[in-house]
Design an enzyme around this catalytic site. Sequence first.
Site: not given
Ligand code: GLN
Length: 486
Positions: A78, A153, A177
């Site tokens: 990532k 994400s 994420s």
């Molecule tokens: N969807 C969550 C957010 O938007 C989690 C994102 C993540 O785990 N990086 O913050």
Amino acid sequence: MQLHELTIQEAHAKLTSGDISSLDLTRAALERIQAVESKVDAFITLDEASALQQAAACDSRIATGDTTPLTGIPLAIKDLMCTKGMRTTCGSRILENFIPPYDATVIKKLKAAGAVILGKLNMDEFAMGSSTEHSSVKVTRNPWDLDRIPGGSSGGSAAAVSADMCMGALGSDTGGSIRQPASHCSVVGMKPTYGRVSRFGLVAFASSLDQIGPLTRSVFDNAVMMNTLAGYDPADSTSVPEPVPDYTAYLTQGLKGTTVGIPAEYAALEGLDPDVSAAVENAKKVLQERGATCVEVFLPNTQHVVAVYYVIASCEASSNLARYDGVKYGFRDSDPAGLMEMYKHTRSRGFGTEVQRRIILGTYCLSAGYYDAYYGKASQVRTLIREDFERAFDACDVILAPVAPTPAFKIGENVEDPLKMYLSDIFTLSANLAGIPGMSVPCGFSKEGLPIGLQLLGRHFNEGSLLKVAYNFEQATDYHKQRPKL
Ligand code: GLN
């Protein structure tokens, strides 16, 4: 079976027996990427020349008999973990040309193990999002249905593993994420305990919640990657000096004597898709048939999880992202009238809408008159959420839950409605608030053929128990064997 479809476990066996070389494997992965990347759009950076060079070096290493289970295995990362000499954009315009001068600890560990790093994967900007639509680079598509989001994400990571472009990937999980995209793409994802895997070299979103973990095509592969990633790192002050077990040793244990907790509050939540609840209900039966006992547990603060997370995560983000001021890193507005204008233009042009929304929200919640009402209060409720889990784990070893309330939604469906997107994180956020480990394993498909994941949550440092339950489930089912048709 083609080479790019092998699991890490299968590829390792073929590499050590001399049936194939790492060059064969890496070429197969690169060819697969050539064939499907234009449909999936998972990669931000792909370095073919470097991948082939690494593979050749791995082959020499394997020839000497010095191998680890990851030697010669093509992986991808990532794009928010620093890779020395390889661009690390964080899915943001503000870092679009950032080339880190050092490797994150996890990258150092993968390189020492002999993994072949193919490149960097797409993500929501600064890991803020649940769909990968907030990337400044492009939108990644779900390999199971190209009109749908892969989750986020770490959407690039889940899509690349699911589409067989790499054998495993690293993601990061601040509020789901790793688990949510794993669920939407039918791969295995692990968010380890906070402090289990070093965050040194991870571009920070919310430092008290962020954790790096692996996405793979099987539970065994996940355990193998955890063996390499986990461990104390003096360069990360929140890393915990807890010994690292051999995670693969948990896999062969049966489920007799294992108690699985089902949170009463989760079934009652509005908006839970019937296909998702049916798949989770079926998973419960499968685990019972394999010897597990199921009990009801209670997480009474579930209703506050989304609010608490979005206050705390935004506060930490506003502070962490203050460093991107156009002076030290990356993008700078080219022709400002003065210093203040340079800051303003750099940040308003360098950051996308979602990141700006979080910075504004976080700055507001931390401001003098509101700190106690928002950040202070959220921190107190966070403690209550952690205590809910402590009480629940008095009655069970592992908690079973959905990952996301619905299967992957259509690209564009929620992007104009941030609140709706935030609410869809209800099942994943609490593991980060409590610091406990969480996993997603494939557990079914919706009527439309979209993947559904099963979430397992455990006590601090009990990743082994999650892997054990996940492996038992995988052995009893064949959801993980189905592949998207691309
Ligand atoms: N969807 C969550 C957010 O938007 C989690 C994102 C993540 O785990 N990086 O913050």
